[in-house]
Design a protein around this motif. Structure first.
Motif, mmCIF file in Angstrom:
data_model
loop_
_atom_site.group_PDB
_atom_site.id
_atom_site.type_symbol
_atom_site.label_atom_id
_atom_site.label_comp_id
_atom_site.label_asym_id
_atom_site.label_seq_id
_atom_site.Cartn_x
_atom_site.Cartn_y
_atom_site.Cartn_z
ATOM 1 N N GLN A 1 -1.083 -2.539 -1.557
ATOM 2 C CA GLN A 1 -0.913 -1.381 -0.939
ATOM 3 C C GLN A 1 -1.327 -1.685 0.630
ATOM 4 O O GLN A 1 -1.927 -2.592 1.157
ATOM 5 C CB GLN A 1 -2.094 -0.338 -1.451
ATOM 6 C CG GLN A 1 -3.537 -0.912 -1.200
ATOM 7 C CD GLN A 1 -4.052 -1.858 -1.969
ATOM 8 O OE1 GLN A 1 -3.293 -2.547 -2.765
ATOM 9 N NE2 GLN A 1 -5.452 -1.920 -2.301
ATOM 10 N N VAL A 2 -0.983 -0.544 1.611
ATOM 11 C CA VAL A 2 -0.796 -0.727 2.824
ATOM 12 C C VAL A 2 -2.508 -0.804 3.161
ATOM 13 O O VAL A 2 -3.321 0.071 2.695
ATOM 14 C CB VAL A 2 -0.375 0.518 3.698
ATOM 15 C CG1 VAL A 2 -0.649 0.461 5.004
ATOM 16 C CG2 VAL A 2 1.150 0.208 3.309
ATOM 17 N N GLN A 3 -3.140 -1.503 4.021
ATOM 18 C CA GLN A 3 -4.308 -1.483 4.609
ATOM 19 C C GLN A 3 -4.237 -1.756 6.061
ATOM 20 O O GLN A 3 -3.790 -2.890 6.465
ATOM 21 C CB GLN A 3 -5.133 -2.566 3.822
ATOM 22 C CG GLN A 3 -5.577 -2.443 2.536
ATOM 23 C CD GLN A 3 -6.898 -3.225 1.985
ATOM 24 O OE1 GLN A 3 -6.925 -4.392 2.143
ATOM 25 N NE2 GLN A 3 -7.930 -2.637 1.541
ATOM 26 N N ALA A 24 -3.627 -5.650 9.638
ATOM 27 C CA ALA A 24 -2.671 -5.230 8.875
ATOM 28 C C ALA A 24 -2.368 -5.824 7.804
ATOM 29 O O ALA A 24 -2.260 -7.129 7.771
ATOM 30 C CB ALA A 24 -1.564 -4.516 9.737
ATOM 31 N N SER A 25 -2.056 -5.126 6.624
ATOM 32 C CA SER A 25 -1.640 -6.179 5.088
ATOM 33 C C SER A 25 -0.963 -4.841 4.249
ATOM 34 O O SER A 25 -1.256 -3.738 4.479
ATOM 35 C CB SER A 25 -2.860 -6.634 4.612
ATOM 36 O OG SER A 25 -3.824 -5.788 4.034
ATOM 37 N N GLY A 26 -0.364 -5.258 3.517
ATOM 38 C CA GLY A 26 0.443 -4.824 2.498
ATOM 39 C C GLY A 26 1.672 -4.133 2.889
ATOM 40 O O GLY A 26 2.402 -3.358 1.935
ATOM 41 N N PHE A 27 2.274 -4.597 3.994
ATOM 42 C CA PHE A 27 3.633 -4.259 4.292
ATOM 43 C C PHE A 27 4.056 -5.178 5.502
ATOM 44 O O PHE A 27 3.287 -6.179 5.759
ATOM 45 C CB PHE A 27 3.431 -2.558 4.889
ATOM 46 C CG PHE A 27 2.819 -2.623 6.305
ATOM 47 C CD1 PHE A 27 1.139 -2.542 5.891
ATOM 48 C CD2 PHE A 27 3.420 -2.497 7.465
ATOM 49 C CE1 PHE A 27 0.480 -2.339 7.339
ATOM 50 C CE2 PHE A 27 2.647 -2.454 8.663
ATOM 51 C CZ PHE A 27 1.139 -2.332 8.387
ATOM 52 N N TYR A 104 -0.199 6.091 7.288
ATOM 53 C CA TYR A 104 -1.121 5.155 6.929
ATOM 54 C C TYR A 104 -2.220 5.182 8.241
ATOM 55 O O TYR A 104 -1.869 5.189 9.275
ATOM 56 C CB TYR A 104 -1.072 3.978 6.567
ATOM 57 C CG TYR A 104 0.193 3.950 5.517
ATOM 58 C CD1 TYR A 104 1.610 3.814 5.819
ATOM 59 C CD2 TYR A 104 -0.232 4.041 4.015
ATOM 60 C CE1 TYR A 104 2.539 3.857 4.634
ATOM 61 C CE2 TYR A 104 0.701 4.058 2.856
ATOM 62 C CZ TYR A 104 2.018 3.844 3.326
ATOM 63 O OH TYR A 104 2.745 3.925 2.299
ATOM 64 N N TRP A 105 -3.605 5.491 7.845
ATOM 65 C CA TRP A 105 -4.584 5.420 8.752
ATOM 66 C C TRP A 105 -5.600 4.367 8.210
ATOM 67 O O TRP A 105 -5.983 4.200 7.189
ATOM 68 C CB TRP A 105 -5.198 6.608 8.972
ATOM 69 C CG TRP A 105 -4.496 7.941 9.553
ATOM 70 C CD1 TRP A 105 -3.735 8.628 8.601
ATOM 71 C CD2 TRP A 105 -4.308 8.234 10.737
ATOM 72 N NE1 TRP A 105 -3.099 9.643 9.486
ATOM 73 C CE2 TRP A 105 -3.464 9.155 10.706
ATOM 74 C CE3 TRP A 105 -4.675 7.714 11.829
ATOM 75 C CZ2 TRP A 105 -2.914 9.963 11.844
ATOM 76 C CZ3 TRP A 105 -4.250 8.361 13.259
ATOM 77 C CH2 TRP A 105 -3.465 9.515 13.061
ATOM 78 N N GLY A 106 -6.221 3.649 9.200
ATOM 79 C CA GLY A 106 -7.407 2.921 9.124
ATOM 80 C C GLY A 106 -8.579 3.810 9.274
ATOM 81 O O GLY A 106 -8.739 4.762 9.272
#
Length: 115
Positions: A1-3, A24-27, A104-106
């Motif tokens: 998943q996007v992180q 960033a990870s997951g994309f 997507y937000w952090g």
């Protein structure tokens, strides 16, 4: 998943500098437009800067000439170099991206500019 995980915030004196990072990870990072937003207490979230997939950058009027957004497509990391910081830059800073209709937000990182 996007992180999206921000880091680098803290307390700095007026005129000082900070560099924020967003891991960033997951994309497929290099194919996504990435942005920094910020939200001060009692205010709406505002766009700080955007970096396109080709490296083109865009800034909010209040940070032009002081902040620099950059991205490392090998490390999958977005950066925000903040110079000449002012008390009015105090806010929670968020990393953001979007794709396929989803934003997507952090979790955000606090930046406080105070003497």
């Amino acid at each position: 998943q996007v992180q999206l995980v921000e880091s680098g915030g803290g307390l700095v004196q007026p005129g000082g500098s900070l560099r924020l990072s967003c891991a960033a990870s997951g994309f497929t990072f290099r194919t996504y437009v990435m942005s920094w937003y910020r939200q001060a207490p009692g205010k709406e979230r505002e766009l700080v800067a955007t970096a396109s997939t080709s490296g083109t950058t865009k800034y909010g009027d209040s940070v032009k000439g002081r902040f620099t957004i950059s991205r490392d497509n090998v490390k999958n990391t977005l950066y925000l170099q903040m110079n000449s910081l002012k008390p009015e830059d105090t806010a929670v800073y968020y990393c953001m991206t979007w794709g396929r209709g989803v934003t997507y937000w952090g979790q955000g990182t606090q930046v406080t500019v105070s003497s």
